[in-house]
Design a protein around this motif. Sequence first.
Motif, PDB file in Angstrom:
ATOM      1  N   MET A 193     -15.466 -24.881  -8.131  1.00  0.00           N
ATOM      2  CA  MET A 193     -14.269 -25.590  -8.574  1.00  0.00           C
ATOM      3  C   MET A 193     -13.551 -24.785  -9.658  1.00  0.00           C
ATOM      4  O   MET A 193     -12.338 -24.694  -9.640  1.00  0.00           O
ATOM      5  N   LYS A 194     -14.313 -24.200 -10.594  1.00  0.00           N
ATOM      6  CA  LYS A 194     -13.691 -23.459 -11.683  1.00  0.00           C
ATOM      7  C   LYS A 194     -12.868 -22.286 -11.143  1.00  0.00           C
ATOM      8  O   LYS A 194     -11.764 -22.041 -11.599  1.00  0.00           O
ATOM      9  N   ARG A 195     -13.419 -21.580 -10.159  1.00  0.00           N
ATOM     10  CA  ARG A 195     -12.698 -20.444  -9.586  1.00  0.00           C
ATOM     11  C   ARG A 195     -11.401 -20.901  -8.917  1.00  0.00           C
ATOM     12  O   ARG A 195     -10.364 -20.250  -9.042  1.00  0.00           O
ATOM     13  N   TYR A 196     -11.462 -22.023  -8.229  1.00  0.00           N
ATOM     14  CA  TYR A 196     -10.271 -22.555  -7.552  1.00  0.00           C
ATOM     15  C   TYR A 196      -9.191 -22.916  -8.571  1.00  0.00           C
ATOM     16  O   TYR A 196      -8.013 -22.636  -8.359  1.00  0.00           O
ATOM     17  N   VAL A 197      -9.598 -23.526  -9.681  1.00  0.00           N
ATOM     18  CA  VAL A 197      -8.635 -23.915 -10.707  1.00  0.00           C
ATOM     19  C   VAL A 197      -8.018 -22.673 -11.334  1.00  0.00           C
ATOM     20  O   VAL A 197      -6.816 -22.639 -11.614  1.00  0.00           O
ATOM     21  N   GLU A 198      -8.811 -21.624 -11.553  1.00  0.00           N
ATOM     22  CA  GLU A 198      -8.271 -20.404 -12.149  1.00  0.00           C
ATOM     23  C   GLU A 198      -7.282 -19.711 -11.222  1.00  0.00           C
ATOM     24  O   GLU A 198      -6.327 -19.106 -11.672  1.00  0.00           O
ATOM     25  N   GLU A 199      -7.516 -19.784  -9.922  1.00  0.00           N
ATOM     26  CA  GLU A 199      -6.654 -19.105  -8.970  1.00  0.00           C
ATOM     27  C   GLU A 199      -5.402 -19.912  -8.624  1.00  0.00           C
ATOM     28  O   GLU A 199      -4.377 -19.341  -8.290  1.00  0.00           O
ATOM     29  N   ASN A 200      -5.465 -21.213  -8.679  1.00  0.00           N
ATOM     30  CA  ASN A 200      -4.359 -22.076  -8.274  1.00  0.00           C
ATOM     31  C   ASN A 200      -3.602 -22.545  -9.506  1.00  0.00           C
ATOM     32  O   ASN A 200      -4.121 -23.303 -10.321  1.00  0.00           O
ATOM     33  N   LEU A 201      -2.369 -22.105  -9.635  1.00  0.00           N
ATOM     34  CA  LEU A 201      -1.570 -22.426 -10.812  1.00  0.00           C
ATOM     35  C   LEU A 201      -1.278 -23.918 -10.929  1.00  0.00           C
ATOM     36  O   LEU A 201      -1.255 -24.463 -12.029  1.00  0.00           O
ATOM     37  N   ASN A 202      -1.075 -24.603  -9.813  1.00  0.00           N
ATOM     38  CA  ASN A 202      -0.823 -26.049  -9.852  1.00  0.00           C
ATOM     39  C   ASN A 202      -2.038 -26.813 -10.364  1.00  0.00           C
ATOM     40  O   ASN A 202      -1.908 -27.745 -11.158  1.00  0.00           O
ATOM     41  N   MET A 203      -3.222 -26.419  -9.884  1.00  0.00           N
ATOM     42  CA  MET A 203      -4.441 -27.082 -10.352  1.00  0.00           C
ATOM     43  C   MET A 203      -4.688 -26.814 -11.832  1.00  0.00           C
ATOM     44  O   MET A 203      -5.108 -27.691 -12.581  1.00  0.00           O
ATOM     45  N   ASN A 237      -1.980 -27.856 -26.834  1.00  0.00           N
ATOM     46  CA  ASN A 237      -1.121 -27.903 -25.645  1.00  0.00           C
ATOM     47  C   ASN A 237      -0.199 -26.686 -25.570  1.00  0.00           C
ATOM     48  O   ASN A 237      -0.053 -26.080 -24.509  1.00  0.00           O
ATOM     49  N   ASN A 238       0.411 -26.327 -26.684  1.00  0.00           N
ATOM     50  CA  ASN A 238       1.336 -25.194 -26.683  1.00  0.00           C
ATOM     51  C   ASN A 238       0.645 -23.891 -26.331  1.00  0.00           C
ATOM     52  O   ASN A 238       1.185 -23.074 -25.590  1.00  0.00           O
ATOM     53  N   HIS A 239      -0.547 -23.687 -26.856  1.00  0.00           N
ATOM     54  CA  HIS A 239      -1.287 -22.445 -26.590  1.00  0.00           C
ATOM     55  C   HIS A 239      -1.526 -22.268 -25.100  1.00  0.00           C
ATOM     56  O   HIS A 239      -1.288 -21.195 -24.542  1.00  0.00           O
ATOM     57  N   PHE A 240      -1.994 -23.304 -24.444  1.00  0.00           N
ATOM     58  CA  PHE A 240      -2.319 -23.175 -23.037  1.00  0.00           C
ATOM     59  C   PHE A 240      -1.089 -23.232 -22.134  1.00  0.00           C
ATOM     60  O   PHE A 240      -1.059 -22.590 -21.083  1.00  0.00           O
ATOM     61  N   TRP A 241      -0.056 -23.948 -22.534  1.00  0.00           N
ATOM     62  CA  TRP A 241       1.149 -23.995 -21.709  1.00  0.00           C
ATOM     63  C   TRP A 241       1.881 -22.667 -21.743  1.00  0.00           C
ATOM     64  O   TRP A 241       2.501 -22.271 -20.755  1.00  0.00           O
ATOM     65  N   VAL A 242       1.811 -21.960 -22.866  1.00  0.00           N
ATOM     66  CA  VAL A 242       2.464 -20.651 -22.926  1.00  0.00           C
ATOM     67  C   VAL A 242       1.802 -19.695 -21.944  1.00  0.00           C
ATOM     68  O   VAL A 242       2.489 -18.988 -21.198  1.00  0.00           O
ATOM     69  N   SER A 243       0.468 -19.684 -21.901  1.00  0.00           N
ATOM     70  CA  SER A 243      -0.218 -18.794 -20.958  1.00  0.00           C
ATOM     71  C   SER A 243       0.088 -19.193 -19.515  1.00  0.00           C
ATOM     72  O   SER A 243       0.259 -18.331 -18.652  1.00  0.00           O
ATOM     73  N   CYS A 244       0.164 -20.475 -19.260  1.00  0.00           N
ATOM     74  CA  CYS A 244       0.469 -20.954 -17.907  1.00  0.00           C
ATOM     75  C   CYS A 244       1.905 -20.573 -17.523  1.00  0.00           C
ATOM     76  O   CYS A 244       2.159 -20.141 -16.391  1.00  0.00           O
ATOM     77  N   ASN A 245       2.839 -20.693 -18.435  1.00  0.00           N
ATOM     78  CA  ASN A 245       4.232 -20.347 -18.149  1.00  0.00           C
ATOM     79  C   ASN A 245       4.408 -18.846 -17.948  1.00  0.00           C
ATOM     80  O   ASN A 245       5.215 -18.423 -17.124  1.00  0.00           O
ATOM     81  N   LYS A 246       3.650 -18.028 -18.685  1.00  0.00           N
ATOM     82  CA  LYS A 246       3.719 -16.579 -18.482  1.00  0.00           C
ATOM     83  C   LYS A 246       3.239 -16.225 -17.081  1.00  0.00           C
ATOM     84  O   LYS A 246       3.833 -15.391 -16.398  1.00  0.00           O
ATOM     85  N   ARG A 247       2.178 -16.862 -16.654  1.00  0.00           N
ATOM     86  CA  ARG A 247       1.646 -16.602 -15.318  1.00  0.00           C
ATOM     87  C   ARG A 247       2.645 -17.070 -14.247  1.00  0.00           C
ATOM     88  O   ARG A 247       2.852 -16.398 -13.249  1.00  0.00           O
ATOM     89  N   PHE A 248       3.260 -18.210 -14.482  1.00  0.00           N
ATOM     90  CA  PHE A 248       4.261 -18.719 -13.549  1.00  0.00           C
ATOM     91  C   PHE A 248       5.440 -17.758 -13.435  1.00  0.00           C
ATOM     92  O   PHE A 248       5.910 -17.452 -12.342  1.00  0.00           O
ATOM     93  N   ALA A 249       5.916 -17.259 -14.572  1.00  0.00           N
ATOM     94  CA  ALA A 249       7.044 -16.325 -14.566  1.00  0.00           C
ATOM     95  C   ALA A 249       6.675 -15.042 -13.822  1.00  0.00           C
ATOM     96  O   ALA A 249       7.497 -14.489 -13.079  1.00  0.00           O
ATOM     97  N   SER A 250       5.447 -14.588 -13.982  1.00  0.00           N
ATOM     98  CA  SER A 250       5.009 -13.391 -13.268  1.00  0.00           C
ATOM     99  C   SER A 250       4.958 -13.632 -11.765  1.00  0.00           C
ATOM    100  O   SER A 250       5.299 -12.745 -10.978  1.00  0.00           O
TER     101      SER A 250
END
Length: 78
Positions: A1-11, A55-68
């Motif tokens: 499950m952890k691997r799936y969450v790391e690979e899937n941006l929506n999850m 929340n801000n720390h993790f959302w910034v990393s998620c948004n950077k990945r999304f932009a990429s």
Amino acid sequence: MKRYVEENLNMKSALLHVLGDLLGSVGAIISRLLGSAFNWYWADPIASIYSSNFNNHFWVSCNKRFASCINGRKTKSH
């Protein structure tokens, strides 16, 4: 499950959303108990600041990945 969450941006986004809500709720409950028991009414703003920084720390990393992903670049998971 952890691997799936790391690979899937929506999850990952959904998991971070749930964890952020959980942290905010736990912080509100604890600060309320501290305020009632010890008159530590300053605990509520401290818990809110901590929760929002989390929340801000993790959302910034998620948004950077999304932009990429939008730009077509592959990114590494953190």
